[in-house]
Design a protein around this motif. Structure first.
Motif, PDB file in Angstrom:
ATOM      1  N   ILE A  66       0.847  -1.191   0.000  1.00 25.05           N
ATOM      2  CA  ILE A  66       0.000   0.000   0.000  1.00 25.05           C
ATOM      3  C   ILE A  66       0.883   1.241   0.000  1.00 25.05           C
ATOM      4  O   ILE A  66       1.865   1.314   0.737  1.00 25.05           O
ATOM      5  CB  ILE A  66      -0.931   0.001   1.237  1.00 25.05           C
ATOM      6  CG1 ILE A  66      -1.934  -1.148   1.114  1.00 25.05           C
ATOM      7  CG2 ILE A  66      -1.637   1.343   1.396  1.00 25.05           C
ATOM      8  CD1 ILE A  66      -2.828  -1.322   2.328  1.00 25.05           C
ATOM      9  N   ALA A  67       0.534   2.205  -0.821  1.00 24.89           N
ATOM     10  CA  ALA A  67       1.235   3.495  -0.833  1.00 24.89           C
ATOM     11  C   ALA A  67       0.647   4.334   0.307  1.00 24.89           C
ATOM     12  O   ALA A  67      -0.403   4.959   0.156  1.00 24.89           O
ATOM     13  CB  ALA A  67       1.042   4.183  -2.185  1.00 24.89           C
ATOM     14  N   TRP A  68       1.312   4.318   1.440  1.00 25.50           N
ATOM     15  CA  TRP A  68       0.784   4.959   2.655  1.00 25.50           C
ATOM     16  C   TRP A  68       0.924   6.470   2.636  1.00 25.50           C
ATOM     17  O   TRP A  68       0.223   7.156   3.377  1.00 25.50           O
ATOM     18  CB  TRP A  68       1.487   4.379   3.882  1.00 25.50           C
ATOM     19  CG  TRP A  68       1.113   2.964   4.133  1.00 25.50           C
ATOM     20  CD1 TRP A  68       1.756   1.849   3.685  1.00 25.50           C
ATOM     21  CD2 TRP A  68      -0.019   2.491   4.866  1.00 25.50           C
ATOM     22  NE1 TRP A  68       1.097   0.710   4.099  1.00 25.50           N
ATOM     23  CE2 TRP A  68       0.006   1.080   4.833  1.00 25.50           C
ATOM     24  CE3 TRP A  68      -1.058   3.114   5.555  1.00 25.50           C
ATOM     25  CZ2 TRP A  68      -0.954   0.290   5.452  1.00 25.50           C
ATOM     26  CZ3 TRP A  68      -2.007   2.331   6.179  1.00 25.50           C
ATOM     27  CH2 TRP A  68      -1.959   0.941   6.124  1.00 25.50           C
ATOM     28  N   GLY A  69       1.817   6.996   1.852  1.00 23.15           N
ATOM     29  CA  GLY A  69       1.998   8.447   1.784  1.00 23.15           C
ATOM     30  C   GLY A  69       3.461   8.796   1.602  1.00 23.15           C
ATOM     31  O   GLY A  69       4.350   8.044   2.003  1.00 23.15           O
ATOM     32  N   ALA A  70       3.707   9.953   1.017  1.00 23.72           N
ATOM     33  CA  ALA A  70       5.073  10.370   0.695  1.00 23.72           C
ATOM     34  C   ALA A  70       5.807  10.987   1.876  1.00 23.72           C
ATOM     35  O   ALA A  70       7.032  11.055   1.875  1.00 23.72           O
ATOM     36  CB  ALA A  70       5.049  11.359  -0.472  1.00 23.72           C
ATOM     37  N   PRO A 121       4.944   1.556   7.964  1.00 20.83           N
ATOM     38  CA  PRO A 121       5.028   1.813   6.523  1.00 20.83           C
ATOM     39  C   PRO A 121       6.423   2.307   6.133  1.00 20.83           C
ATOM     40  O   PRO A 121       7.025   3.105   6.842  1.00 20.83           O
ATOM     41  CB  PRO A 121       3.986   2.912   6.287  1.00 20.83           C
ATOM     42  CG  PRO A 121       3.055   2.820   7.451  1.00 20.83           C
ATOM     43  CD  PRO A 121       3.898   2.367   8.606  1.00 20.83           C
ATOM     44  N   ALA A 122       6.916   1.807   5.029  1.00 21.34           N
ATOM     45  CA  ALA A 122       8.244   2.200   4.538  1.00 21.34           C
ATOM     46  C   ALA A 122       8.239   3.652   4.086  1.00 21.34           C
ATOM     47  O   ALA A 122       7.220   4.177   3.633  1.00 21.34           O
ATOM     48  CB  ALA A 122       8.659   1.292   3.383  1.00 21.34           C
ATOM     49  N   ASP A 123       9.402   4.279   4.211  1.00 15.88           N
ATOM     50  CA  ASP A 123       9.538   5.682   3.813  1.00 15.88           C
ATOM     51  C   ASP A 123       9.373   5.884   2.323  1.00 15.88           C
ATOM     52  O   ASP A 123       8.938   6.926   1.880  1.00 15.88           O
ATOM     53  CB  ASP A 123      10.916   6.219   4.215  1.00 15.88           C
ATOM     54  CG  ASP A 123      11.057   6.344   5.723  1.00 15.88           C
ATOM     55  OD1 ASP A 123      10.042   6.270   6.438  1.00 15.88           O
ATOM     56  OD2 ASP A 123      12.199   6.508   6.175  1.00 15.88           O
TER      57      ASP A 123
END
Length: 166
Positions: A66-70, A121-123
């Motif tokens: 999932i793209a959790w946010g930038a 979540p990964a950076d």
């Protein structure tokens, strides 16, 4: 055959029926809480777990995809949304609309909540192919049930498309 929802070192394996219940109760909460583009993208991810459309035993997702946010702030906000929706679902929010009693749903939700809480979540999570993009978010709401859906691609929400027993 079943479906797997993963997150880091943990996973939640559910039967096909368990998956339907888990997504149903979570979708009711997500539909009432969504108010940000990311929230509607997560709702779209949940609509993709509908086995009547996607096939039995062919769904599931991993939190790592999932793209959790930038930014750290966006990632925290996105994770908080999933946890708030899970907490709302745990309160049996709108379960009376299901037309059935989901006796194991709270266990599924507690296990999912623990998985999300421990997940970091990964950076640099790239926009994963399985996570709906901003233009694919679930913005349509079923007029009959007030549930976000993949309209106009599907005929209605999960309550509309559920097979009727005779």
């Amino acid at each position: 055959m079943g479906n797997v929802f993963g997150g880091g070192e943990q996973s939640l394996y559910l039967s096909n029926g368990g998956t339907a219940v888990f997504i149903d109760v979570l979708m009711l909460a997500v539909s009432d809480l969504a108010d940000d583009v990311w929230d509607y993208r997560f709702a779209a991810l949940l609509t993709l777990q509908d086995q009547t459309v996607m096939g039995r035993g062919a769904v599931g997702f991993d939190l790592q995809e999932i793209a959790w946010g930038a930014t750290p702030r966006r990632r925290v906000r996105s994770k908080d949304f999933v946890l708030r929706a899970t907490a709302l679902a745990l309160s049996r929010h709108r379960w009376n609309e299901l037309g059935y009693d989901p006796p194991f749903a709270q266990d599924y939700l507690y296990r999912f909540k623990a998985m999300v809480e421990s997940f970091v979540p990964a950076d640099d999570t790239p926009l994963a192919a399985g996570f709906p993009g901003p233009d694919e978010r679930a913005m349509a709401s079923c007029a009959a049930h007030r549930i976000l859906s993949a309209l106009p691609h599907w005929e209605g929400c999960f309550l509309c498309t559920r097979p009727r027993s005779s």
